[in-house]
Enzyme design. Structure first.
Site, PDB file in Angstrom:
ATOM      1  N   THR A   1      44.720  39.062  41.588  1.00 14.07           N
ATOM      2  CA  THR A   1      43.383  39.655  41.466  1.00 14.07           C
ATOM      3  C   THR A   1      43.123  40.173  40.058  1.00 14.07           C
ATOM      4  O   THR A   1      44.028  40.283  39.231  1.00 14.07           O
ATOM      5  CB  THR A   1      43.205  40.827  42.452  1.00 14.07           C
ATOM      6  OG1 THR A   1      44.030  41.916  42.013  1.00 14.07           O
ATOM      7  CG2 THR A   1      43.581  40.444  43.871  1.00 14.07           C
ATOM      8  N   CYS A   2      41.847  40.518  39.815  1.00 19.48           N
ATOM      9  CA  CYS A   2      41.431  40.976  38.495  1.00 19.48           C
ATOM     10  C   CYS A   2      41.556  42.488  38.372  1.00 19.48           C
ATOM     11  O   CYS A   2      40.674  43.149  37.818  1.00 19.48           O
ATOM     12  CB  CYS A   2      39.993  40.533  38.236  1.00 19.48           C
ATOM     13  SG  CYS A   2      39.850  38.756  38.279  1.00 19.48           S
ATOM     14  N   ASP A   3      42.609  43.058  38.948  1.00 18.25           N
ATOM     15  CA  ASP A   3      42.825  44.497  38.824  1.00 18.25           C
ATOM     16  C   ASP A   3      44.184  44.737  38.190  1.00 18.25           C
ATOM     17  O   ASP A   3      45.174  44.090  38.564  1.00 18.25           O
ATOM     18  CB  ASP A   3      42.770  45.150  40.219  1.00 18.25           C
ATOM     19  CG  ASP A   3      42.876  46.672  40.144  1.00 18.25           C
ATOM     20  OD1 ASP A   3      43.122  47.204  39.032  1.00 18.25           O
ATOM     21  OD2 ASP A   3      42.718  47.326  41.181  1.00 18.25           O
TER      22      ASP A   3
ATOM     23  N   ASN B   1      38.512  40.329  46.005  1.00 14.22           N
ATOM     24  CA  ASN B   1      38.326  39.228  45.053  1.00 14.22           C
ATOM     25  C   ASN B   1      38.163  37.875  45.739  1.00 14.22           C
ATOM     26  O   ASN B   1      38.222  36.833  45.086  1.00 14.22           O
ATOM     27  CB  ASN B   1      39.500  39.142  44.069  1.00 14.22           C
ATOM     28  CG  ASN B   1      39.149  39.623  42.647  1.00 14.22           C
ATOM     29  OD1 ASN B   1      39.967  39.525  41.753  1.00 14.22           O
ATOM     30  ND2 ASN B   1      37.971  40.135  42.443  1.00 14.22           N
TER      31      ASN B   1
END
Ligand SMILES: *Cc1c(COP(=O)(O)O)cnc(C)c1O
Length: 394
Positions: A327-329, A366
């Site tokens: 994910t983009c975290d 996401n």
């Protein structure tokens, strides 16, 4: 064997499953589920089992346990309906969420769940409105500093209030049958159970003096499983000590436990693939196709570290590396300073002891799908027939 060993796929078995399925996925062994259930029955024979299904409600797990005669600890309408859908009746459930919502109470009424717990006066009228002849157990708070997950701050009445609460339940028409406690999840203390049992023994005597004939004692869950550091405790000895205390103090009482983690914890593996690599000044990062928002939510919610194994396509020297999710975290990191030979895109990573509080709390953050669960005995039917269940010691 005093220690229950964990289920672990061999590399060949993992590759066999990878021929039919894409990563990421869980693999659960129902034989290992049965082994864990039987282990508990063997070492804690004086306590019946209500499996706390929140740990892993995979239908194959519930069916395996149901066939072995297990009962179930439920906390919501969804869990009650799921068991009912598998043909498991309300008489085999305890509604052990001390604060119940309207849908849950309606489901309890519909499916005949009569046994339930509470820890506050405000719950009594709610229960009476839906299940007027409910058999209730008051949950008391107990102390245990040696549990990974504290369940005695949010839950449990002050012990002094236990008898008055049972009397109020009786006055409202309910059937006050007993007392319950939970020492906290992943308890590394046997003494916590022993002390709680001794204390509740005193409460039973007080209840009797107050005119309440209590018949049931629920000792909760908390039985531990190994994490990435193994488990420095003999679980069989722990259960046997608890069992002796039950036999001594509660010979006439119906005693049961509510194991969650212990049943599926060691019975599942997880297989992920490397989907990208990064180099941060010589320190490799490997991005996997699942992470902290998926199979590894336990890193956050459950304060957990899973044993990890990598399968590099090329041999090499192990170096400290970071494994991260897709994910983009930035918090989506699974392991830091994990020693592994260099990995390439497509290489696989296996996690063991990942069956409890994992698949059930995975999210779709996401837009990533929740990883499916496959059953080992179905996937590896040909090999598992002749060979012993593959397990690996820690
Ligand atoms: C979660 C829970 C359990 C199971 O606990 P484990 O520590 O996983 O064994 C048992 N009883 C209640 C009421 C719970 O909330």
């Amino acid at each position: 064997m005093s220690q229950s060993r964990s289920f672990r796929l061999s590399e060949n078995e993992m590759n066999e499953i990878l021929e039919h399925h894409e990563t990421p996925f869980f693999v659960v062994s129902t034989e290992k589920i049965a082994e864990n259930y039987n282990f508990l029955r063997k070492h804690l024979p004086h306590a019946g089992v209500y499996y706390a299904m929140k740990a892993n409600p995979e239908p194959a797990i519930l069916q395996t346990l149901s066939a072995l005669g297990s009962c179930f600890d439920v906390a919501s309408a969804g869990e009650i309906a799921m068991l009912a859908g598998l043909g498991i009746g309300g008489s085999r459930m305890i509604y052990a969420n001390t604060v119940k919502d309207r849908r849950g109470l309606a489901a309890a009424q519909q499916y005949g769940v009569k046994r339930m717990t509470f820890d506050d006066e405000s719950e009594i009228a709610k229960i009476a409105a839906y299940v007027p002849d409910a058999e209730v157990l008051v949950r008391i708070a107990v102390h245990n500093k040696r549990a990974l997950v504290d369940l005695n701050t949010k839950f449990g009445a002050h012990p002094e209030d236990a008898i008055p609460l049972l009397q109020k339940a009786k006055a409202a028409g309910l059937r006050p049958v007993g007392i319950c406690f939970h020492v906290g999840s992943q308890s590394l203390s046997t003494a916590a159970y022993e002390e709680a049992l001794l204390f509740v023994h005193g409460l039973f005597a007080e209840a009797k003096a107050a005119g309440l004939a209590l018949t049931d004692l629920d000792i909760g869950g908390g039985f531990p499983v190994p994490d990435s550091d193994g488990l420095a405790l003999d679980v069989a000895a722990m259960m046997e000590t608890i069992d002796r205390q039950i036999a001594r103090l509660f010979p006439e009482t119906a005693v049961y436990c509510e194991p969650g983690r212990f049943i599926p914890g060691t019975a599942a593996n997880f297989v992920a693939s490397v989907i990208g690599t990064k180099d941060r000044g010589g320190h490799p990062w490997y991005i996997l196709d699942d992470g902290i928002y998926g199979a590894f939510t336990g890193l956050l919610f459950d304060h957990w570290h899973y044993p990890l194994y990598t399968f590099p396509s090329k041999p090499g020297k192990a170096i400290a590396s970071t494994l991260a999710g897709p994910t983009c975290d930035g918090i989506d990191v699974i392991a830091e300073d994990y020693e592994t030979p260099r990995l390439a895109i497509g290489d696989h990573v296996l996690a063991t002891d990942i069956g409890a509080y994992t698949s059930v709390s995975a999210t779709r953050f996401n837009g990533f799908d929740i990883a499916p669960t496959y059953i080992y005995e179905e996937e590896c039917a040909a090999s598992s027939g002749e060979q012993e269940l593959r397990v690996a010691a820690h």
